[in-house]
Design an enzyme around this catalytic site. Sequence first.
Site, PDB file in Angstrom:
ATOM      1  N   SER A  71       0.853  -1.198   0.000  1.00  0.00           N
ATOM      2  CA  SER A  71       0.000   0.000   0.000  1.00  0.00           C
ATOM      3  C   SER A  71       0.879   1.235   0.000  1.00  0.00           C
ATOM      4  O   SER A  71       2.013   1.194   0.490  1.00  0.00           O
ATOM      5  CB  SER A  71      -0.880   0.032   1.257  1.00  0.00           C
ATOM      6  OG  SER A  71      -1.484   1.314   1.427  1.00  0.00           O
ATOM      7  N   TYR A  99      -1.238  -0.717  10.551  1.00  0.00           N
ATOM      8  CA  TYR A  99      -1.417  -1.091   9.142  1.00  0.00           C
ATOM      9  C   TYR A  99      -0.236  -0.593   8.329  1.00  0.00           C
ATOM     10  O   TYR A  99       0.347  -1.337   7.534  1.00  0.00           O
ATOM     11  CB  TYR A  99      -2.712  -0.478   8.629  1.00  0.00           C
ATOM     12  CG  TYR A  99      -2.994  -0.688   7.172  1.00  0.00           C
ATOM     13  CD1 TYR A  99      -2.587   0.242   6.220  1.00  0.00           C
ATOM     14  CD2 TYR A  99      -3.684  -1.809   6.738  1.00  0.00           C
ATOM     15  CE1 TYR A  99      -2.865   0.063   4.876  1.00  0.00           C
ATOM     16  CE2 TYR A  99      -3.971  -1.991   5.394  1.00  0.00           C
ATOM     17  CZ  TYR A  99      -3.557  -1.050   4.474  1.00  0.00           C
ATOM     18  OH  TYR A  99      -3.829  -1.242   3.132  1.00  0.00           O
TER      19      TYR A  99
HETATM   20  N1  LIG Z   1      -8.914  -1.106  -1.193  1.00  0.00           N
HETATM   21  C1  LIG Z   1      -7.926  -0.256  -1.147  1.00  0.00           C
HETATM   22  O1  LIG Z   1      -8.086   0.959  -1.381  1.00  0.00           O
HETATM   23  C2  LIG Z   1      -6.543  -0.719  -0.805  1.00  0.00           C
HETATM   24  C3  LIG Z   1      -6.286  -2.028  -0.419  1.00  0.00           C
HETATM   25  N2  LIG Z   1      -4.984  -2.404  -0.175  1.00  0.00           N
HETATM   26  C4  LIG Z   1      -4.672  -3.790   0.185  1.00  0.00           C
HETATM   27  O2  LIG Z   1      -5.260  -4.649  -0.773  1.00  0.00           O
HETATM   28  C5  LIG Z   1      -5.574  -5.902  -0.155  1.00  0.00           C
HETATM   29  C6  LIG Z   1      -7.036  -6.238  -0.414  1.00  0.00           C
HETATM   30  O3  LIG Z   1      -7.811  -5.167   0.094  1.00  0.00           O
HETATM   31  P1  LIG Z   1      -9.374  -5.057  -0.256  1.00  0.00           P
HETATM   32  O4  LIG Z   1      -9.707  -5.909  -1.434  1.00  0.00           O
HETATM   33  O5  LIG Z   1      -9.679  -3.617  -0.293  1.00  0.00           O
HETATM   34  O6  LIG Z   1      -9.995  -5.691   1.083  1.00  0.00           O
HETATM   35  P2  LIG Z   1     -11.378  -6.470   1.302  1.00  0.00           P
HETATM   36  O7  LIG Z   1     -11.663  -6.371   2.758  1.00  0.00           O
HETATM   37  O8  LIG Z   1     -12.369  -6.018   0.311  1.00  0.00           O
HETATM   38  O9  LIG Z   1     -10.977  -7.992   0.979  1.00  0.00           O
HETATM   39  C7  LIG Z   1     -10.027  -8.618   1.784  1.00  0.00           C
HETATM   40  C8  LIG Z   1      -9.959 -10.073   1.392  1.00  0.00           C
HETATM   41  O10 LIG Z   1      -9.009 -10.715   2.245  1.00  0.00           O
HETATM   42  C9  LIG Z   1      -9.625 -11.840   2.858  1.00  0.00           C
HETATM   43  N3  LIG Z   1      -9.065 -12.078   4.193  1.00  0.00           N
HETATM   44  C10 LIG Z   1      -9.058 -11.234   5.254  1.00  0.00           C
HETATM   45  N4  LIG Z   1      -8.496 -11.843   6.315  1.00  0.00           N
HETATM   46  C11 LIG Z   1      -8.162 -13.105   5.910  1.00  0.00           C
HETATM   47  C12 LIG Z   1      -7.584 -14.229   6.555  1.00  0.00           C
HETATM   48  N5  LIG Z   1      -7.213 -14.185   7.842  1.00  0.00           N
HETATM   49  N6  LIG Z   1      -7.398 -15.344   5.838  1.00  0.00           N
HETATM   50  C13 LIG Z   1      -7.755 -15.398   4.540  1.00  0.00           C
HETATM   51  N7  LIG Z   1      -8.299 -14.368   3.854  1.00  0.00           N
HETATM   52  C14 LIG Z   1      -8.513 -13.240   4.564  1.00  0.00           C
HETATM   53  C15 LIG Z   1     -11.116 -11.494   2.918  1.00  0.00           C
HETATM   54  O11 LIG Z   1     -11.920 -12.647   2.968  1.00  0.00           O
HETATM   55  P3  LIG Z   1     -12.457 -13.288   4.350  1.00  0.00           P
HETATM   56  O12 LIG Z   1     -12.789 -12.169   5.297  1.00  0.00           O
HETATM   57  O13 LIG Z   1     -13.661 -14.075   3.903  1.00  0.00           O
HETATM   58  O14 LIG Z   1     -11.348 -14.150   4.863  1.00  0.00           O
HETATM   59  C16 LIG Z   1     -11.281 -10.792   1.578  1.00  0.00           C
HETATM   60  O15 LIG Z   1     -11.454 -11.751   0.561  1.00  0.00           O
HETATM   61  C17 LIG Z   1      -5.240  -5.723   1.329  1.00  0.00           C
HETATM   62  O16 LIG Z   1      -3.964  -6.266   1.587  1.00  0.00           O
HETATM   63  C18 LIG Z   1      -5.216  -4.205   1.505  1.00  0.00           C
HETATM   64  O17 LIG Z   1      -4.360  -3.822   2.564  1.00  0.00           O
HETATM   65  C19 LIG Z   1      -3.919  -1.534  -0.298  1.00  0.00           C
HETATM   66  C20 LIG Z   1      -4.150  -0.233  -0.661  1.00  0.00           C
HETATM   67  C21 LIG Z   1      -5.463   0.274  -0.922  1.00  0.00           C
HETATM   68  C1  LIG Z   2      -4.456   3.289   1.068  1.00  0.00           C
HETATM   69  C2  LIG Z   2      -4.741   2.367   2.239  1.00  0.00           C
HETATM   70  O1  LIG Z   2      -4.128   1.146   2.067  1.00  0.00           O
HETATM   71  C3  LIG Z   2      -6.210   2.309   2.406  1.00  0.00           C
HETATM   72  O2  LIG Z   2      -6.502   3.123   3.534  1.00  0.00           O
HETATM   73  C4  LIG Z   2      -7.508   2.571   4.262  1.00  0.00           C
HETATM   74  O3  LIG Z   2      -8.125   3.108   5.156  1.00  0.00           O
HETATM   75  C5  LIG Z   2      -7.748   1.209   3.904  1.00  0.00           C
HETATM   76  O4  LIG Z   2      -7.376   0.463   5.030  1.00  0.00           O
HETATM   77  C6  LIG Z   2      -6.875   0.973   2.682  1.00  0.00           C
HETATM   78  O5  LIG Z   2      -6.007  -0.078   2.937  1.00  0.00           O
END
Ligand SMILES: NC(=O)C1=CN([C@@H]2O[C@H](COP(=O)(O)OP(=O)(O)OC[C@H]3O[C@@H](n4cnc5c(N)ncnc54)[C@H](OP(=O)(O)O)[C@@H]3O)[C@@H](O)[C@H]2O)C=CC1
Ligand SMILES: C[C@H](O)[C@@H]1OC(=O)[C@H](O)[C@@H]1O
Length: 257
Positions: free
Chosen positions: A147, A160
């Site tokens: 991120s 985070y």
């Molecule tokens: N959206 C954004 O703007 C940004 C996101 N990111 C990163 O991108 C990645 C995905 O984010 P995003 O798609 O937004 O998040 P979501 O919350 O939409 O999806 C997260 C996914 O991870 C899974 N997950 C969470 N915990 C576990 C676990 N313990 N074991 C297995 N699977 C798990 C969830 O499924 P379940 O709960 O069913 O296990 C879900 O499928 C993250 O690493 C986030 O930090 C980085 C920058 C920006």
């Molecule tokens: C950009 C970050 O990763 C973004 O900020 C948040 O609040 C969410 O947790 C996303 O991960």
Amino acid sequence: MFLPSFDLEGKTAIVSGAGRGIGRAIAIGLAEAGANVALLSRTEEDLKETSSVIENLGRKTLVLPTDVTKRDQVHNSISAVSSEWGKIDILVNNAGMNIRSKALEATDEEWQTIMDTNLKSAFMMSQEAGKIMKDQNAGGKIINIASVAGQVALRTGVVYAATKAALMQMTKVLAMEWGQYGINVNSIGPWYFKTPLTEKLLADEAYVQDILAVTPLKRIGELPELVGPVVFLSSDAGNYVTGQTLFVDGGMTIHGF
Ligand SMILES: NC(=O)C1=CN([C@@H]2O[C@H](COP(=O)(O)OP(=O)(O)OC[C@H]3O[C@@H](n4cnc5c(N)ncnc54)[C@H](OP(=O)(O)O)[C@@H]3O)[C@@H](O)[C@H]2O)C=CC1
Ligand SMILES: C[C@H](O)[C@@H]1OC(=O)[C@H](O)[C@@H]1O
């Protein structure tokens, strides 16, 4: 010929967090590029939805409900992929979460949950898949979803941010250690994308204006714009790139004043 292949035909991929959001988009995008994809997260119903989209593309999936913070579940799921498909070409460590506490309010439990989900899981998944990439298929591609929060200071939580900075550093060290095995290790550093993790934040117009004020491209990214760089790093086109973090951020990390 100077254009390498972006085609993933015949490749096998594992995507964690493939049940929704960025992970679902990446899993589908890898399948659209030709890969068969193993889908990991804790919610089987979500994985089945992703699977049905991919199988309608004519690609294979493995639906593997897994808590990636648990070593035994990680080992069993990655072993299942290796047993079923004989190899692992691509691993995308995408699973992650956030609890946006201010530093003085962050609890030990929050620390542990965020660290385990965002960082420890990626290390365990990389270890388990890396062994197979090294011993069974002479290489592979590992992509960690970090991120911008690991690069610049955001208001979205210190724990985070620490996990994402650590993930980018882990990327460099694994790339250095595993390059000799033909394993490329890179990270993607997204800025905001609309997913279940961020939908509440992005529903707040004032918050969105704050985001756009520090984003040179003056818009929130679309998920295909994140999937493209992942496919590049997963393909032959990315064969000489390793240890890098590619920020997919509309220019946010270079925004100065
Ligand atoms: N959206 C954004 O703007 C940004 C996101 N990111 C990163 O991108 C990645 C995905 O984010 P995003 O798609 O937004 O998040 P979501 O919350 O939409 O999806 C997260 C996914 O991870 C899974 N997950 C969470 N915990 C576990 C676990 N313990 N074991 C297995 N699977 C798990 C969830 O499924 P379940 O709960 O069913 O296990 C879900 O499928 C993250 O690493 C986030 O930090 C980085 C920058 C920006
Ligand atoms: C950009 C970050 O990763 C973004 O900020 C948040 O609040 C969410 O947790 C996303 O991960």
